[in-house]
Scaffold this motif. Structure first.
Motif, PDB file in Angstrom:
ATOM      1  N   SER A 167       9.204  31.296  -9.661  1.00  0.00           N
ATOM      2  CA  SER A 167       9.076  32.504 -10.464  1.00  0.00           C
ATOM      3  C   SER A 167       7.826  32.446 -11.333  1.00  0.00           C
ATOM      4  O   SER A 167       7.087  33.427 -11.456  1.00  0.00           O
ATOM      5  CB  SER A 167      10.314  32.692 -11.334  1.00  0.00           C
ATOM      6  N   ARG A 202      15.699  35.254 -11.890  1.00  0.00           N
ATOM      7  CA  ARG A 202      15.621  33.996 -11.160  1.00  0.00           C
ATOM      8  C   ARG A 202      15.910  32.779 -12.033  1.00  0.00           C
ATOM      9  O   ARG A 202      15.722  31.659 -11.589  1.00  0.00           O
ATOM     10  CB  ARG A 202      14.232  33.868 -10.527  1.00  0.00           C
ATOM     11  N   ILE A 239      11.290  38.768 -13.466  1.00  0.00           N
ATOM     12  CA  ILE A 239      11.318  37.520 -12.702  1.00  0.00           C
ATOM     13  C   ILE A 239      12.053  36.423 -13.463  1.00  0.00           C
ATOM     14  O   ILE A 239      12.913  35.725 -12.914  1.00  0.00           O
ATOM     15  CB  ILE A 239       9.892  37.075 -12.343  1.00  0.00           C
TER      16      ILE A 239
END
Length: 318
Positions: free
Chosen positions: A248, A296, A292
Motif C-alpha cells: 500500500s 489495506r 489505501i
C-alpha cells in the motif's frame, strides 16, 4: 492582461491569471463536480485517519501511525492549497490571483510537498527497521526519535519552500501575466520572467528533481531489503500481512514520486501533458492515502470500528 503599475523603468506585474487545466467547455460542470467531490472526500478521509490515530491509544504511540497521522495532516493542507483553485477555474469567477497570493501558493505547495517527500522516506525507513530489524526496532525507532525526525522533515520542507519562493520571485515580472497552469508553480511562473532563468532552472533541477529522485531511490532500496526479508518469513499469513502493509505504501509513493520527478527533472519543458501529470501528485495522491491505508491496513480498520462503536482500545482489552 492583469493590473499593472507603471514605474519609471518598467511595467511591473501585480497579479497573475491562472489559465487552469485545458478542457472542453461542455465538460466544465462535470469537472467542477468531480474535483469538488474529490476535495471533500480528501478532507473527510484524511480527517478520519487523523482522528483515528489520535483517539486510539494502540496507534498514536507507535511510529508507523504517528507518521501516518502527519501524512494525513499534510494531505489536507496540500489539497487545500491546490484544489480550490482548480475548482474555481471551472466557474465564471475571476481567474486572477494577486502577486502575493501567487508567492504564498508556490511557497506552501513546495513547503508541504517537500515535507511529504521526506515523510515518505521516513515511512519507508520505519518499515525497513520494523521488518528487517524486528528485535532492535524498539531501540532504533521510538516515539521520541520519530517526533524529532518528523520535526526535521518540517524544517527542511520550510527551508526548501523559502528558497524556491525567494529565487522565483526575486526575478522581474513585467508582462505577460497569464500562467499556463492550474496553480503557481515554478516552471510555469518562470516562463513569464523578464530575465534569464538559467540559475533558477538549475536550482529547480537539483533541489527538487534530484532530491525527489534520491528520496525515491532510497525508498526503493528500503523496499528491496524489505522484500528480501519478507521472502524469509516461513508462514504464508506473515508474508501476506507484510506485503499488504508495504504494498500500500509503495503504491502511493509511486503515484507521488514518478509524476513529480517527470515534471521537475524537465524544468524547462512546455509539454501540454505537464498539467495532467501534475494532477496525480497534487490531487490524486492526497485522495488515495486514506483509501489505501484504511482498506489495506487491518489495525487501522480495527481502530475505525472501535471508534465507530465508541469503544477505546483499552476497553477492548478488558
Amino acid at each position: 492582461m492583469g493590473k499593472t503599475s507603471n514605474t519609471s523603468l518598467d511595467t511591473v506585474v501585480t497579479d497573475f491569471i491562472l489559465l487552469g487545466l485545458s478542457h472542453p467547455p461542455r465538460l466544465r460542470i462535470l469537472l467542477f463536480l468531480l474535483f469538488f467531490i474529490i476535495y471533500i472526500l480528501t478532507q473527510l478521509g484524511n480527517l478520519l485517519i487523523l482522528l483515528t490515530v489520535w483517539a486510539d491509544p494502540k496507534l498514536h504511540t507507535r511510529p508507523m501511525y504517528i507518521l501516518l497521522g502527519v501524512l494525513s495532516f499534510l494531505d489536507m493542507w496540500l489539497s487545500s492549497v491546490i484544489v480550490p483553485r482548480i475548482i474555481l477555474n471551472f466557474t465564471p469567477a475571476s481567474k486572477r490571483i494577486p502577486f502575493g497570493g501567487c508567492v504564498a501558493q508556490l511557497y506552501f505547495f513546495h513547503f508541504l510537498g517537500s515535507t511529504q517527500c521526506f515523510l515518505y522516506t521516513l515511512m519507508a525507513y520505519d518499515r525497513y527497521l520494523a521488518i528487517c530489524q524486528p528485535l532492535r526496532y524498539p531501540m532504533l525507532m521510538n516515539g521520541r526519535l520519530c517526533t524529532i525526525l518528523v520535526a526535521g522533515a518540517w524544517v527542511a520542507g520550510s527551508v526548501h519552500g523559502s528558497i524556491q519562493a525567494t529565487l522565483t520571485f526575486r526575478l522581474p515580472y513585467c508582462g505577460p501575466n497569464q500562467v499556463d497552469y492550474f496553480f503557481c508553480d515554478i516552471p510555469a511562473v518562470l516562463r513569464l520572467a523578464c530575465a534569464d532563468t538559467t540559475v533558477n532552472e538549475l536550482v529547480t533541477f537539483v533541489d527538487i528533481g534530484v532530491v525527489a529522485a534520491s528520496c525515491f531511490m532510497l525508498i526503493l532500496l528500503s523496499y528491496a531489503n524489505i522484500v528480501h526479508a519478507i521472502l524469509q518469513i516461513h508462514t504464508a499469513d506473515g508474508r501476506r500481512r507484510a506485503f499488504s502493509t508495504c504494498g500500500s505504501h509503495l503504491t502511493v509513493v509511486t503515484v507521488y514520486y514518478v509524476p513529480c520527478i517527470f515534471i521537475y527533472l524537465r524544468a524547462g519543458s512546455k509539454s501540454p501533458l505537464d498539467g495532467a501529470v501534475a494532477v496525480f501528485y497534487t490531487v490524486v495522491t492526497p485522495l488515495l492515502n486514506p483509501l489505501i491505508y484504511t482498506l489495506r491496513n487491518q489495525e487501522v480498520k480495527s481502530a475505525l470500528k472501535r471508534l465507530a462503536s465508541g469503544r477505546g482500545a483499552g476497553s477492548e482489552n478488558k
